[in-house]
Design a protein around this motif. Structure first.
Motif, short mmCIF file in Angstrom:
data_model
loop_
_atom_site.label_atom_id
_atom_site.label_comp_id
_atom_site.label_asym_id
_atom_site.label_seq_id
_atom_site.Cartn_x
_atom_site.Cartn_y
_atom_site.Cartn_z
N GLY A 102 35.61 65.39 18.92
CA GLY A 102 34.76 66.06 19.92
C GLY A 102 35.01 65.99 21.36
O GLY A 102 34.69 66.63 22.16
N SER A 103 35.22 64.68 21.54
CA SER A 103 35.36 64.00 22.79
C SER A 103 36.74 64.49 23.57
O SER A 103 36.83 65.29 24.49
CB SER A 103 35.69 62.57 22.95
OG SER A 103 34.27 62.01 22.52
N PHE A 104 37.60 64.90 22.70
CA PHE A 104 39.02 65.54 23.20
C PHE A 104 38.72 66.94 23.46
O PHE A 104 39.24 67.21 24.55
CB PHE A 104 39.95 65.20 22.03
CG PHE A 104 41.32 66.02 22.43
CD1 PHE A 104 42.26 65.28 23.09
CD2 PHE A 104 41.80 67.17 21.90
CE1 PHE A 104 43.47 65.67 23.48
CE2 PHE A 104 42.93 67.93 22.32
CZ PHE A 104 43.83 67.04 23.15
N LEU A 105 38.09 67.64 22.64
CA LEU A 105 37.81 68.91 23.04
C LEU A 105 37.07 68.97 24.24
O LEU A 105 37.30 69.96 25.08
CB LEU A 105 37.10 69.68 21.41
CG LEU A 105 36.78 71.10 21.96
CD1 LEU A 105 37.99 72.03 22.15
CD2 LEU A 105 36.10 71.65 20.80
N SER A 106 35.91 68.36 24.30
CA SER A 106 35.11 68.40 25.49
C SER A 106 35.87 68.15 26.65
O SER A 106 35.77 68.88 27.82
CB SER A 106 33.98 67.31 25.50
OG SER A 106 33.22 67.81 24.58
N ALA A 107 36.68 67.16 26.74
CA ALA A 107 37.65 66.74 28.14
C ALA A 107 38.61 68.11 28.10
O ALA A 107 38.78 68.52 29.44
CB ALA A 107 38.39 65.56 27.67
N GLN A 108 39.23 68.73 27.00
CA GLN A 108 39.90 69.78 27.32
C GLN A 108 39.40 70.99 27.86
O GLN A 108 39.76 71.88 28.69
CB GLN A 108 40.67 70.14 25.98
CG GLN A 108 41.69 68.94 25.58
CD GLN A 108 42.90 69.08 26.34
OE1 GLN A 108 43.60 69.77 27.10
NE2 GLN A 108 42.59 67.72 26.80
N LEU A 109 38.02 71.24 27.25
CA LEU A 109 37.39 72.47 27.76
C LEU A 109 36.84 72.30 29.33
O LEU A 109 36.66 73.37 30.06
CB LEU A 109 36.00 72.61 27.01
CG LEU A 109 36.08 72.99 25.52
CD1 LEU A 109 34.82 72.92 24.86
CD2 LEU A 109 36.64 74.55 25.71
N ALA A 110 36.92 70.98 29.88
CA ALA A 110 36.56 70.78 31.22
C ALA A 110 37.68 71.11 32.20
O ALA A 110 37.33 71.50 33.41
CB ALA A 110 36.00 69.27 31.57
N GLY A 111 38.65 71.36 31.58
CA GLY A 111 39.97 71.56 32.47
C GLY A 111 40.73 72.88 32.06
O GLY A 111 41.60 73.23 32.85
N THR A 112 40.43 73.46 31.01
CA THR A 112 41.28 74.65 30.71
C THR A 112 40.30 75.54 30.17
O THR A 112 39.10 75.70 29.93
CB THR A 112 42.40 74.16 29.56
OG1 THR A 112 41.39 73.80 28.45
CG2 THR A 112 43.41 73.19 30.04
N GLU A 137 38.88 78.06 26.87
CA GLU A 137 38.57 77.71 25.62
C GLU A 137 39.86 77.85 24.65
O GLU A 137 39.97 77.02 23.81
CB GLU A 137 37.39 78.48 25.06
CG GLU A 137 36.79 78.03 23.69
CD GLU A 137 35.62 78.80 23.13
OE1 GLU A 137 35.12 78.53 22.25
OE2 GLU A 137 34.93 79.67 23.99
N ILE A 138 40.50 79.15 24.49
CA ILE A 138 41.66 78.96 23.82
C ILE A 138 42.56 77.99 23.90
O ILE A 138 43.14 77.51 22.96
CB ILE A 138 42.36 80.61 23.82
CG1 ILE A 138 43.23 80.64 22.76
CG2 ILE A 138 43.15 80.55 25.15
CD1 ILE A 138 42.71 80.90 21.28
N GLU A 139 42.80 77.18 25.15
CA GLU A 139 43.96 76.52 25.44
C GLU A 139 43.27 75.16 25.03
O GLU A 139 44.16 74.35 24.31
CB GLU A 139 44.16 76.52 26.95
CG GLU A 139 44.88 77.68 27.51
CD GLU A 139 44.77 77.55 29.13
OE1 GLU A 139 44.97 76.34 29.74
OE2 GLU A 139 45.17 78.59 29.73
N ALA A 140 42.04 74.90 25.18
CA ALA A 140 41.50 73.68 24.59
C ALA A 140 41.64 73.76 23.04
O ALA A 140 41.80 72.60 22.56
CB ALA A 140 39.84 73.65 24.84
N TRP A 141 41.48 74.62 22.34
CA TRP A 141 41.29 74.64 20.73
C TRP A 141 42.83 74.55 20.48
O TRP A 141 43.24 73.93 19.39
CB TRP A 141 40.86 75.97 20.33
CG TRP A 141 39.34 75.76 20.30
CD1 TRP A 141 38.26 76.32 20.94
CD2 TRP A 141 38.78 74.93 19.17
NE1 TRP A 141 37.03 75.76 20.40
CE2 TRP A 141 37.21 75.08 19.43
CE3 TRP A 141 38.88 74.20 18.17
CZ2 TRP A 141 36.17 74.32 18.69
CZ3 TRP A 141 38.10 73.59 17.31
CH2 TRP A 141 36.70 73.63 17.61
N THR A 142 43.82 75.16 21.17
CA THR A 142 45.08 75.10 21.01
C THR A 142 45.63 73.41 21.04
O THR A 142 46.60 73.16 20.17
CB THR A 142 46.04 75.88 21.97
OG1 THR A 142 45.80 77.40 21.68
CG2 THR A 142 47.51 75.92 21.60
#
Length: 72
Positions: A39-49, A51-56
């Motif tokens: 969850g923390s990793f996904l939240s960090a990814q969503l902050a900078g990219t 949504e599809i890139e974050a899930w990838t």
């Protein structure tokens, strides 16, 4: 939506998705701490990219776990 604001993932849906995807990749249920880290990793990814890139990125992380690499 204004600017870079993104809706937060639905907590219950996201956790069940993490659980399902983790189990499919590793062959075992995720521990609560592992789900929290995902969850923390996904939240960090969503902050900078997007949504599809974050899930990838999250899927890439799961598939590159040593546990998964040694399982298959």
């Amino acid at each position: 939506m204004y600017g870079d604001e993104r809706p937060a993932p639905r907590a219950s849906g996201t956790v069940s998705r993490f659980s399902r995807d983790f189990a499919r990749a590793t062959g075992r249920a995720a521990k609560p701490g592992e789900l929290a880290e995902l969850g923390s990793f996904l939240s960090a990814q969503l902050a900078g990219t997007a949504e599809i890139e974050a899930w990838t990125q999250l899927c890439s992380l799961l598939l590159n776990l040593d546990e998964v690499q040694n399982l298959h």
